[in-house]
Design a protein around this motif. Structure first.
Motif, PDB file in Angstrom:
ATOM      1  N   ILE A 127      15.497 -48.078 -13.886  1.00 29.38           N
ATOM      2  CA  ILE A 127      15.717 -46.791 -13.732  1.00 29.38           C
ATOM      3  C   ILE A 127      14.335 -46.157 -14.851  1.00 29.38           C
ATOM      4  O   ILE A 127      14.201 -46.642 -15.999  1.00 29.38           O
ATOM      5  N   LYS A 128      13.801 -45.227 -14.311  1.00 30.05           N
ATOM      6  CA  LYS A 128      12.481 -44.748 -15.138  1.00 30.05           C
ATOM      7  C   LYS A 128      12.327 -43.094 -14.975  1.00 30.05           C
ATOM      8  O   LYS A 128      12.767 -42.772 -13.966  1.00 30.05           O
ATOM      9  N   ARG A 180      21.996 -48.745  -3.788  1.00 34.94           N
ATOM     10  CA  ARG A 180      21.163 -49.475  -2.430  1.00 34.94           C
ATOM     11  C   ARG A 180      19.692 -49.539  -2.672  1.00 34.94           C
ATOM     12  O   ARG A 180      18.941 -49.991  -1.982  1.00 34.94           O
ATOM     13  N   SER A 181      19.369 -48.740  -3.818  1.00 37.18           N
ATOM     14  CA  SER A 181      17.779 -49.005  -4.302  1.00 37.18           C
ATOM     15  C   SER A 181      17.739 -49.994  -5.508  1.00 37.18           C
ATOM     16  O   SER A 181      18.630 -49.937  -6.352  1.00 37.18           O
ATOM     17  N   SER A 182      16.549 -50.588  -5.657  1.00 35.86           N
ATOM     18  CA  SER A 182      16.316 -51.402  -6.919  1.00 35.86           C
ATOM     19  C   SER A 182      15.598 -50.643  -7.908  1.00 35.86           C
ATOM     20  O   SER A 182      15.845 -50.893  -9.024  1.00 35.86           O
ATOM     21  N   VAL A 183      15.074 -49.418  -7.499  1.00 28.64           N
ATOM     22  CA  VAL A 183      14.298 -48.809  -8.571  1.00 28.64           C
ATOM     23  C   VAL A 183      14.722 -47.326  -8.244  1.00 28.64           C
ATOM     24  O   VAL A 183      14.376 -46.722  -6.981  1.00 28.64           O
ATOM     25  N   TYR A 184      14.854 -46.729  -9.400  1.00 24.53           N
ATOM     26  CA  TYR A 184      15.238 -45.102  -9.339  1.00 24.53           C
ATOM     27  C   TYR A 184      14.126 -44.254 -10.372  1.00 24.53           C
ATOM     28  O   TYR A 184      14.110 -44.734 -11.362  1.00 24.53           O
ATOM     29  N   LEU A 185      13.498 -43.362  -9.404  1.00 22.91           N
ATOM     30  CA  LEU A 185      12.828 -42.689 -10.483  1.00 22.91           C
ATOM     31  C   LEU A 185      13.540 -41.513 -10.666  1.00 22.91           C
ATOM     32  O   LEU A 185      14.001 -40.636  -9.683  1.00 22.91           O
ATOM     33  N   ALA A 186      13.934 -40.854 -11.767  1.00 19.44           N
ATOM     34  CA  ALA A 186      14.736 -40.087 -12.326  1.00 19.44           C
ATOM     35  C   ALA A 186      14.111 -38.876 -13.121  1.00 19.44           C
ATOM     36  O   ALA A 186      13.236 -39.116 -13.971  1.00 19.44           O
ATOM     37  N   TYR A 207       8.256 -41.489 -18.684  1.00 24.80           N
ATOM     38  CA  TYR A 207       7.886 -42.639 -18.624  1.00 24.80           C
ATOM     39  C   TYR A 207       8.830 -43.827 -19.311  1.00 24.80           C
ATOM     40  O   TYR A 207       8.145 -44.863 -19.172  1.00 24.80           O
ATOM     41  N   ASP A 208       9.553 -43.394 -20.009  1.00 23.85           N
ATOM     42  CA  ASP A 208      10.649 -44.364 -20.539  1.00 23.85           C
ATOM     43  C   ASP A 208      11.397 -44.870 -19.361  1.00 23.85           C
ATOM     44  O   ASP A 208      11.571 -44.253 -18.346  1.00 23.85           O
ATOM     45  N   PHE A 209      11.487 -46.172 -19.427  1.00 26.91           N
ATOM     46  CA  PHE A 209      12.278 -46.971 -18.262  1.00 26.91           C
ATOM     47  C   PHE A 209      13.284 -48.211 -18.796  1.00 26.91           C
ATOM     48  O   PHE A 209      12.982 -48.523 -20.125  1.00 26.91           O
ATOM     49  N   VAL A 210      14.206 -48.612 -18.074  1.00 25.67           N
ATOM     50  CA  VAL A 210      14.882 -49.653 -18.489  1.00 25.67           C
ATOM     51  C   VAL A 210      15.193 -50.332 -17.287  1.00 25.67           C
ATOM     52  O   VAL A 210      15.553 -49.783 -16.146  1.00 25.67           O
ATOM     53  N   THR A 211      15.417 -51.719 -17.375  1.00 25.64           N
ATOM     54  CA  THR A 211      15.846 -52.673 -16.221  1.00 25.64           C
ATOM     55  C   THR A 211      17.147 -53.197 -16.843  1.00 25.64           C
ATOM     56  O   THR A 211      17.053 -53.739 -17.974  1.00 25.64           O
ATOM     57  N   LEU A 212      18.197 -53.019 -15.901  1.00 24.12           N
ATOM     58  CA  LEU A 212      19.389 -53.506 -16.336  1.00 24.12           C
ATOM     59  C   LEU A 212      20.053 -54.537 -15.276  1.00 24.12           C
ATOM     60  O   LEU A 212      19.658 -54.666 -14.239  1.00 24.12           O
ATOM     61  N   VAL A 213      20.909 -55.554 -15.902  1.00 24.85           N
ATOM     62  CA  VAL A 213      21.640 -56.755 -14.877  1.00 24.85           C
ATOM     63  C   VAL A 213      22.961 -56.774 -15.269  1.00 24.85           C
ATOM     64  O   VAL A 213      23.282 -56.670 -16.597  1.00 24.85           O
ATOM     65  N   SER A 214      23.714 -56.799 -14.199  1.00 21.70           N
ATOM     66  CA  SER A 214      25.263 -56.940 -14.359  1.00 21.70           C
ATOM     67  C   SER A 214      25.556 -58.605 -14.224  1.00 21.70           C
ATOM     68  O   SER A 214      25.209 -59.160 -13.394  1.00 21.70           O
TER      69      SER A 214
END
Length: 676
Positions: free
Chosen positions: A525-526, A495-501, A556-563
């Motif tokens: 996800i970052k 439901r969110s576009s960005v997750y800060l974990a 500060y590591d992050f990744v952008t994913l697409v299905s």
């Protein structure tokens, strides 16, 4: 034993002259069911205000009125059955006496009904000589008087009275002269049936008689007081001149007007008081294509009620309501509901309907679609309510596809401008003006709505929309912060576009939904914490991003994913560089690998720089440089957890400027560069 209802001799009709006190009137003939008995007060057929007892009894029964009919009123009770056959006996099949007796009972009752109707007709005496029963043809008798010739047969004569001879010729070319009597008959007024309209006299029977006798009834200027419900039947019209034509209920204990069938028109009236100002429901037929226009409903309990009622085959559909004001309701302004097992009110259209408290207390909603399927639509409507009301507009649990366009909501209280109950689905809102002090959209539906220029702070919500060209001035991403107190599994609902974990509390696994369930979805996800706890990204029932479990090892590591529906793919990411770290404390030093360069001073004593195990999540793929920065003779030794060091040996940095650059491939630390 026979269970038939014996039909005694007689005519199924009885009349009384009311004395103003009597409430119970007997009928000395049997009826099969309550609806078989018609009740008249004067010429007005009644539908409410009484109860029938004795159905099924051979000796008849009684009608009990809620209020005694006025003195001098003629009370007519008569049995009325549809002329129809209701049974069919099969060839060589069983012939139960009860079925046969029941059919004979109804046939006998129908014959008595016909005989009773014949008694009220003009007819020849039994002893009269034979004469022709035929009238002259229509073309010959038009505008003539009925007479009898010398043989006693029907004939025609020219009209002789002045009223019948007078004619009316409208102005304009092509107009045709008509008898004044025919011209006057074009308009049926409630005053033609004895209505007074002074606000004091009870005009109930006069209005009921008018609606019993005419398909279209006019209400001239005046205030007409009623003590019982008026019923507007199939295709009937009741209309007035607007605010000057007032129908006022004697109390709020009954509905003012019922529309229990279809194709009726109610227009140009002011309706005051009433349990409901107008109630639409399918009792006598499908309640469809009724028209309510230019009405004012003043101080009802509920202004307009649309009731699905008890029979799904008699729905409340496709009614049209326009230019209606509901003022000072004590409960709801407009209410769509269902009081039985019928269908919900569907596909009704409301335009320019306004509900206004005018500072009067009310307990409910301006508009309450409690139950309504399939596209009930509200255009340019308004609710301005008492601060203690429930909501300006409420969409209930048993609803879908409700359409709300250009709605104006206002109140000094903190009530919701628009409330969406849990269970409501596919509500569409366009251009919501939110002037009540409560939330613009109080959403309890779980996001089962679409809003455009509506709500606060999220004024627009578009779901599953295809845009060919999009120009964006300010783009904001819905962002969620994830930090389990003790780590663990977190299933991402996207439901969110960005997750800060954060994995500060313990190891965290972020699990994506199946790729096939998220086709076209992109998510970033970052990692935000600097702990050494692993943070991994996996997939429900799948291999994970790019076919593997993905680790975000450092802060500060992050990744952008697409299905793409078949798998999750990495389309962007980083290994965020950090500033150099300076360390000058002797003894063991375990770097967190958040920096790529560690300047180490052994001036105060020897230092062991122990790298994490090469398989540690925050070490895999990392490149790090360790450099001795002091001029003293104490050594800086680079090792790794578990023993040994890069390229399987502990590396000693003995002099200032000595350095080693190493990288982990997950299996070991490897030297990429060394000085000396």
């Amino acid at each position: 034993m026979s269970t038939s209802l014996l039909i005694p001799r007689g005519i199924p009709r009885v009349q009384y002259l009311a004395d103003g006190a009597q409430r119970v009137f007997t009928y000395p003939f049997p009826i099969f069911a309550d609806e078989d008995l018609q009740v008249f007060l004067g010429a007005a057929l009644q539908s409410t205000g009484y109860a029938v007892g004795g159905a099924g009894a051979g000796a008849g029964g009684a009608v009990t009125f809620a209020a005694a009919p006025a003195e001098g009123t003629v009370v007519l009770l008569r049995r009325r059955l549809p002329i129809e056959r209701r049974s069919d006996f099969g060839e060589s099949g069983p012939l139960p006496a009860s079925a046969l007796n029941g059919e004979l009972d109804r046939l006998t009752a129908m014959l008595q009904q016909v005989a009773g109707d014949q008694e009220l007709m003009l007819r020849y005496a039994d002893s009269d000589l034979p004469a022709s029963p035929l009238l002259p043809e229509r073309g010959l008798r038009q505008g003539k008087l009925l007479a009898f010739d010398s043989a006693g047969n029907p004939t025609i004569r020219p009209p002789v009275d002045e009223e019948a001879l007078a004619t009316y010729l409208p102005p304009g070319a092509g107009a045709t002269a008509r008898p004044v009597r025919d011209k006057l008959a074009d308009l049926a007024s409630v005053k033609d049936f004895g209505a007074v309209g002074d606000g004091l006299v009870d005009d109930t029977l006069a209005l009921q008689a008018a609606l019993t006798s005419a398909r279209a009834v006019f209400v001239p200027p005046g205030t007409y007081r009623i003590a019982n419900t008026l019923t507007l039947g199939y295709g009937q019209t009741l209309y007035g001149v607007g605010q000057g034509s007032v129908i006022r209920g004697a109390s709020n204990g009954f509905d003012l007007i019922h529309l229990p069938d279809g194709y009726a028109t109610l227009s140009g009236l002011r309706l005051e008081q009433g349990k409901a100002g107008v109630r639409l429901f399918g009792r006598d037929g499908p309640c469809v294509q009724n028209s309510l226009t230019d009405l004012t409903l003043w101080e009802p309990e509920v202004g307009l009620v649309f009731d699905g009622y008890i029979d799904p085959n008699l729905p409340c559909y496709w009614n049209n309501i326009a230019r209606v004001l509901v003022a000072r309701p004590s409960r709801h302004g407009v209410w769509l509901t269902r009081t039985g097992a019928g269908d919900t009110p569907n596909a009704n259209r409301f335009h320019a309907v306004r509900v206004y408290s005018l500072s009067a207390p009310m307990s409910g909603c301006g508009f309450f679609v409690e139950q309504g399927r399939f596209n009930n639509a509200f255009f340019d409507c308004e609710a301005n309510l008492w601060p203690g009301a429930e909501a300006c507009f409420r969409v209930g649990a048993v609803t879908d596809k409700t359409l709300i366009v250009n709605f104006y909501a206002e109140s000094l209280g903190a009530l919701p401008n628009l409330q969406l109950d849990a269970g409501s689905v596919e509500t569409a809102v366009v251009n919501l003006f939110s002037a009540a002090a409560g939330p613009a959209i109080l959403d309890r539906s779980g996001g089962q709505y679409t809003a455009v220029n509506a709500g606060y702070p999220e004024k627009n919500r578009l779901q599953r929309s295809r845009v060919t060209e999009l120009v964006v001035e300010a783009l904001r991403y819905d962002t969620d912060y994830v930090e389990p107190v003790q780590g663990g599994l977190v299933a991402l609902d996207l439901r969110s576009s960005v997750y800060l974990a954060s994995a500060y509390g313990g190891p965290v696994e972020l699990r994506l939904p199946k790729a096939e369930d998220a086709n076209g979805h992109a998510v970033t996800i970052k990692r935000t914490d600097a702990s050494t706890n692993p943070l991994t990204v996996t997939e429900t029932g799948g291999p994970g991003p790019d076919g593997r479990v993905l680790s975000l090892g450092n802060r500060y590591d992050f990744v952008t994913l697409v299905s793409n529906g078949a798998g999750w793919w990495i389309v962007a990411g980083n290994s965020q560089p950090g500033n150099a770290h300076y360390h000058d404390t002797p003894g063991l030093f375990e770097p967190d690998l958040n920096q790529q360069l560690y300047l180490v001073s052994a001036w105060n004593g020897a230092v062991e720089v122990r790298l994490p195990a090469p398989s540690a999540p925050h070490a895999v793929g990392r490149t790090v440089t360790v450099k001795k920065s002091d001029t003293g003779g104490n050594r800086v030794t680079v090792t790794q957890a578990g023993g040994g060091g890069p390229d399987s040996e502990a590396i000693a940095l003995a002099a200032q400027g000595h350095a080693v650059t190493v990288m982990s491939n997950g299996a070991g630390w490897h030297v990429l560069g060394r000085n000396p």
